[in-house]
Design an enzyme around this catalytic site. Structure first.
Site, PDB file in Angstrom:
ATOM      1  N   ARG A  70     -58.450 -47.782 -45.754  1.00 33.66           N
ATOM      2  CA  ARG A  70     -58.720 -49.146 -45.297  1.00 33.66           C
ATOM      3  C   ARG A  70     -57.667 -49.546 -44.264  1.00 33.66           C
ATOM      4  O   ARG A  70     -56.480 -49.210 -44.403  1.00 33.66           O
ATOM      5  CB  ARG A  70     -58.666 -50.138 -46.474  1.00 33.66           C
ATOM      6  CG  ARG A  70     -59.894 -50.127 -47.374  1.00 33.66           C
ATOM      7  CD  ARG A  70     -61.107 -50.779 -46.710  1.00 33.66           C
ATOM      8  NE  ARG A  70     -62.263 -50.874 -47.600  1.00 33.66           N
ATOM      9  CZ  ARG A  70     -63.243 -49.980 -47.693  1.00 33.66           C
ATOM     10  NH1 ARG A  70     -63.225 -48.881 -46.974  1.00 33.66           N
ATOM     11  NH2 ARG A  70     -64.261 -50.170 -48.514  1.00 33.66           N
TER      12      ARG A  70
ATOM     13  N   HIS B   7     -65.429 -47.127 -38.528  1.00 36.80           N
ATOM     14  CA  HIS B   7     -65.685 -47.139 -39.975  1.00 36.80           C
ATOM     15  C   HIS B   7     -66.963 -46.337 -40.266  1.00 36.80           C
ATOM     16  O   HIS B   7     -67.928 -46.843 -40.837  1.00 36.80           O
ATOM     17  CB  HIS B   7     -65.801 -48.576 -40.507  1.00 36.80           C
ATOM     18  CG  HIS B   7     -65.504 -48.668 -41.984  1.00 36.80           C
ATOM     19  ND1 HIS B   7     -64.780 -49.681 -42.541  1.00 36.80           N
ATOM     20  CD2 HIS B   7     -65.837 -47.856 -43.008  1.00 36.80           C
ATOM     21  CE1 HIS B   7     -64.683 -49.505 -43.854  1.00 36.80           C
ATOM     22  NE2 HIS B   7     -65.328 -48.396 -44.160  1.00 36.80           N
TER      23      HIS B   7
HETATM   24  N1  LIG Z   1     -63.896 -44.995 -44.178  1.00 40.33           N
HETATM   25  C1  LIG Z   1     -64.918 -45.068 -45.001  1.00 40.33           C
HETATM   26  O1  LIG Z   1     -66.087 -45.121 -44.596  1.00 40.33           O
HETATM   27  C2  LIG Z   1     -64.661 -45.057 -46.477  1.00 40.33           C
HETATM   28  C3  LIG Z   1     -65.655 -44.602 -47.351  1.00 40.33           C
HETATM   29  C4  LIG Z   1     -65.371 -44.533 -48.707  1.00 40.33           C
HETATM   30  C5  LIG Z   1     -64.135 -44.934 -49.191  1.00 40.33           C
HETATM   31  N2  LIG Z   1     -63.214 -45.417 -48.332  1.00 40.33           N
HETATM   32  C6  LIG Z   1     -61.898 -45.879 -48.833  1.00 40.33           C
HETATM   33  O2  LIG Z   1     -61.289 -44.838 -49.566  1.00 40.33           O
HETATM   34  C7  LIG Z   1     -60.692 -45.398 -50.731  1.00 40.33           C
HETATM   35  C8  LIG Z   1     -60.514 -44.334 -51.786  1.00 40.33           C
HETATM   36  O3  LIG Z   1     -61.752 -43.881 -52.257  1.00 40.33           O
HETATM   37  P1  LIG Z   1     -61.834 -42.920 -53.549  1.00 40.33           P
HETATM   38  O4  LIG Z   1     -63.263 -42.866 -53.905  1.00 40.33           O
HETATM   39  O5  LIG Z   1     -61.088 -41.665 -53.332  1.00 40.33           O
HETATM   40  O6  LIG Z   1     -61.055 -43.868 -54.594  1.00 40.33           O
HETATM   41  P2  LIG Z   1     -60.280 -43.498 -55.911  1.00 40.33           P
HETATM   42  O7  LIG Z   1     -60.904 -42.333 -56.569  1.00 40.33           O
HETATM   43  O8  LIG Z   1     -60.162 -44.764 -56.668  1.00 40.33           O
HETATM   44  O9  LIG Z   1     -58.838 -43.041 -55.391  1.00 40.33           O
HETATM   45  C9  LIG Z   1     -57.882 -43.953 -54.920  1.00 40.33           C
HETATM   46  C10 LIG Z   1     -56.555 -43.271 -54.984  1.00 40.33           C
HETATM   47  O10 LIG Z   1     -55.575 -44.127 -54.422  1.00 40.33           O
HETATM   48  C11 LIG Z   1     -54.446 -44.122 -55.277  1.00 40.33           C
HETATM   49  N3  LIG Z   1     -53.706 -45.368 -55.147  1.00 40.33           N
HETATM   50  C12 LIG Z   1     -54.118 -46.599 -55.396  1.00 40.33           C
HETATM   51  N4  LIG Z   1     -53.135 -47.479 -55.152  1.00 40.33           N
HETATM   52  C13 LIG Z   1     -52.087 -46.741 -54.728  1.00 40.33           C
HETATM   53  C14 LIG Z   1     -50.788 -47.043 -54.313  1.00 40.33           C
HETATM   54  N5  LIG Z   1     -50.347 -48.305 -54.299  1.00 40.33           N
HETATM   55  N6  LIG Z   1     -49.980 -46.039 -53.925  1.00 40.33           N
HETATM   56  C15 LIG Z   1     -50.410 -44.762 -53.941  1.00 40.33           C
HETATM   57  N7  LIG Z   1     -51.630 -44.414 -54.337  1.00 40.33           N
HETATM   58  C16 LIG Z   1     -52.454 -45.388 -54.722  1.00 40.33           C
HETATM   59  C17 LIG Z   1     -54.983 -43.944 -56.653  1.00 40.33           C
HETATM   60  O11 LIG Z   1     -53.945 -43.451 -57.477  1.00 40.33           O
HETATM   61  P3  LIG Z   1     -54.149 -43.108 -59.034  1.00 40.33           P
HETATM   62  O12 LIG Z   1     -55.139 -41.983 -59.062  1.00 40.33           O
HETATM   63  O13 LIG Z   1     -52.814 -42.666 -59.511  1.00 40.33           O
HETATM   64  O14 LIG Z   1     -54.680 -44.353 -59.657  1.00 40.33           O
HETATM   65  C18 LIG Z   1     -56.098 -42.943 -56.397  1.00 40.33           C
HETATM   66  O15 LIG Z   1     -55.593 -41.642 -56.419  1.00 40.33           O
HETATM   67  C19 LIG Z   1     -61.636 -46.540 -51.110  1.00 40.33           C
HETATM   68  O16 LIG Z   1     -60.988 -47.531 -51.885  1.00 40.33           O
HETATM   69  C20 LIG Z   1     -62.051 -47.086 -49.749  1.00 40.33           C
HETATM   70  O17 LIG Z   1     -61.147 -48.096 -49.365  1.00 40.33           O
HETATM   71  C21 LIG Z   1     -63.436 -45.483 -46.988  1.00 40.33           C
END
Ligand SMILES: NC(=O)c1ccc[n+]([C@@H]2O[C@H](COP(=O)([O-])OP(=O)(O)OC[C@H]3O[C@@H](n4cnc5c(N)ncnc54)[C@H](OP(=O)(O)O)[C@@H]3O)[C@@H](O)[C@H]2O)c1
Length: 313
Positions: free
Chosen positions: A233, A281
């Site tokens: 993000r 995006h």
């Molecule tokens: N560009 C796009 O089109 C697109 C598409 C999809 C998603 N996204 C973005 O990608 C993000 C992640 O997706 P995902 O499905 O992989 O989510 P996820 O499975 O919830 O993974 C998020 C990761 O971020 C870590 N995290 C959260 N807060 C943190 C912090 N303060 N410091 C360090 N690590 C932190 C979490 O750590 P823990 O595992 O230790 O809790 C987890 O490993 C989404 O929230 C979204 O914003 C973007």
């Protein structure tokens, strides 16, 4: 149970049980009064104002399922605390992995400079022909140290592909350990990890704790040949600090799928920076497997079991 389904995504494979009645709604319009009694709202690309309106008017709501992996927009809408919010975590793993690879390889192979040269009909000989097998710059994933910041669902799909191409992958998350065969550290270890990083890929969610997580301090710890790739993000990046580091030659470049303001304003200096690659995006955008997730969570709601992808708040 009344279930409101977004009209901007193909959910024709969704066979709701007889206990549920599905109604399609337009995400860019207020939910019609006749549906203000809905108990379930499925969300995909709804504007912020539409979600705020739904949060205020749908008094019987029990559950909001967003098909986006990042729940930040839904969380900001102000749904009452008793409404369960679940994310589309897992629905975008493959597409975001593909896009991240595209950005990382574009950076390694300098497609940003090649496309600029092509537009000027210039044969960029300095980027072709015989090249050193090894040099100080980031040119190949082989033996590269790739750090994935936010090591969750998407990273679990991305990491093995990077590894297969010869990269050494380290993850960063809130808890340390070994995940999917990858060493995952916490941000407390950044000072030891960042100086040996060739590519820092951020897949962080937007949250108060991640706002401007990439800042001048992080940029200063990276080597000057490193690239930064953001598919998480835009709010997680201090763009002024990023641009300053690139312009000063303290960072090789950045590939950004997300920016703090979207769409990126025409006046943003990011547009014209030669070593910045931008995409609008575009990494996710195609939720894959949405009907199965909706059905699984609907059954869990009806049976009083925990739902999948519940968002902490
Ligand atoms: N560009 C796009 O089109 C697109 C598409 C999809 C998603 N996204 C973005 O990608 C993000 C992640 O997706 P995902 O499905 O992989 O989510 P996820 O499975 O919830 O993974 C998020 C990761 O971020 C870590 N995290 C959260 N807060 C943190 C912090 N303060 N410091 C360090 N690590 C932190 C979490 O750590 P823990 O595992 O230790 O809790 C987890 O490993 C989404 O929230 C979204 O914003 C973007």
């Amino acid at each position: 149970m009344k279930v409101l389904l977004p009209g901007n995504v193909d959910l024709s494979d969704l066979a709701l049980p007889s206990t549920a009645a599905g109604f399609t709604y337009a995400v860019d319009q207020p939910v019609p009064d006749e549906h203000a009694d809905a108990e379930v709202l499925v969300v995909w690309g709804n504007p912020e104002w539409q979600l705020r309106d739904a949060a205020a008017r749908l008094k019987g709501l029990r559950w909001v399922q967003t098909l986006a992996a990042g729940p930040d927009v839904v969380l900001a809408a102000g749904f009452p605390a008793q409404v369960v919010v679940t994310s589309g975590r897992g629905l975008h793993d493959v597409t975001v992995t593909e896009h991240t690879l595209a950005l990382v390889l574009a950076a390694a192979r300098r497609l940003n400079l090649l496309i600029r040269a092509q537009i000027g009909h210039r044969w960029a000989g300095e980027l072709g022909g015989n090249q050193p097998v090894r040099d100080q710059s980031f040119r190949t994933l082989r033996d590269a140290h790739v750090v994935i910041w936010g090591f969750g669902s998407i990273a679990a799909t991305l990491a093995p592909i990077l590894t297969a191409l010869g990269a050494r992958v380290t993850g960063v998350a809130r808890t340390a350990g070994t995940r999917h065969g990858v060493t995952v550290v916490t941000e407390a270890d950044f000072p030891t990890v960042l100086p040996t990083t060739d590519v820092l890929i951020s897949i962080l969610p937007a949250a108060p704790s991640t706002r401007h997580a990439f800042d001048a301090e992080v940029a200063a710890l990276l080597p000057a040949h490193a690239w930064f790739v953001n598919v998480g993000r835009g709010a997680t990046v201090d763009e002024a600090a990023l641009l300053a580091a690139i312009r000063a030659g303290r960072l090789a470049g950045a590939a950004l799928d997300v920016t703090e303001t979207e769409p990126l304003p025409p006046g943003s200096p990011l547009w014209d920076e030669p070593n910045v690659i931008l995409s609008p995006h575009a990494a996710g955008g195609r939720p894959i497997g949405a009907p199965a997730l909706i059905l699984e969570n609907l059954a869990a709601l009806e049976e009083g079991r925990p739902l999948r992808n519940v968002v902490e708040r």
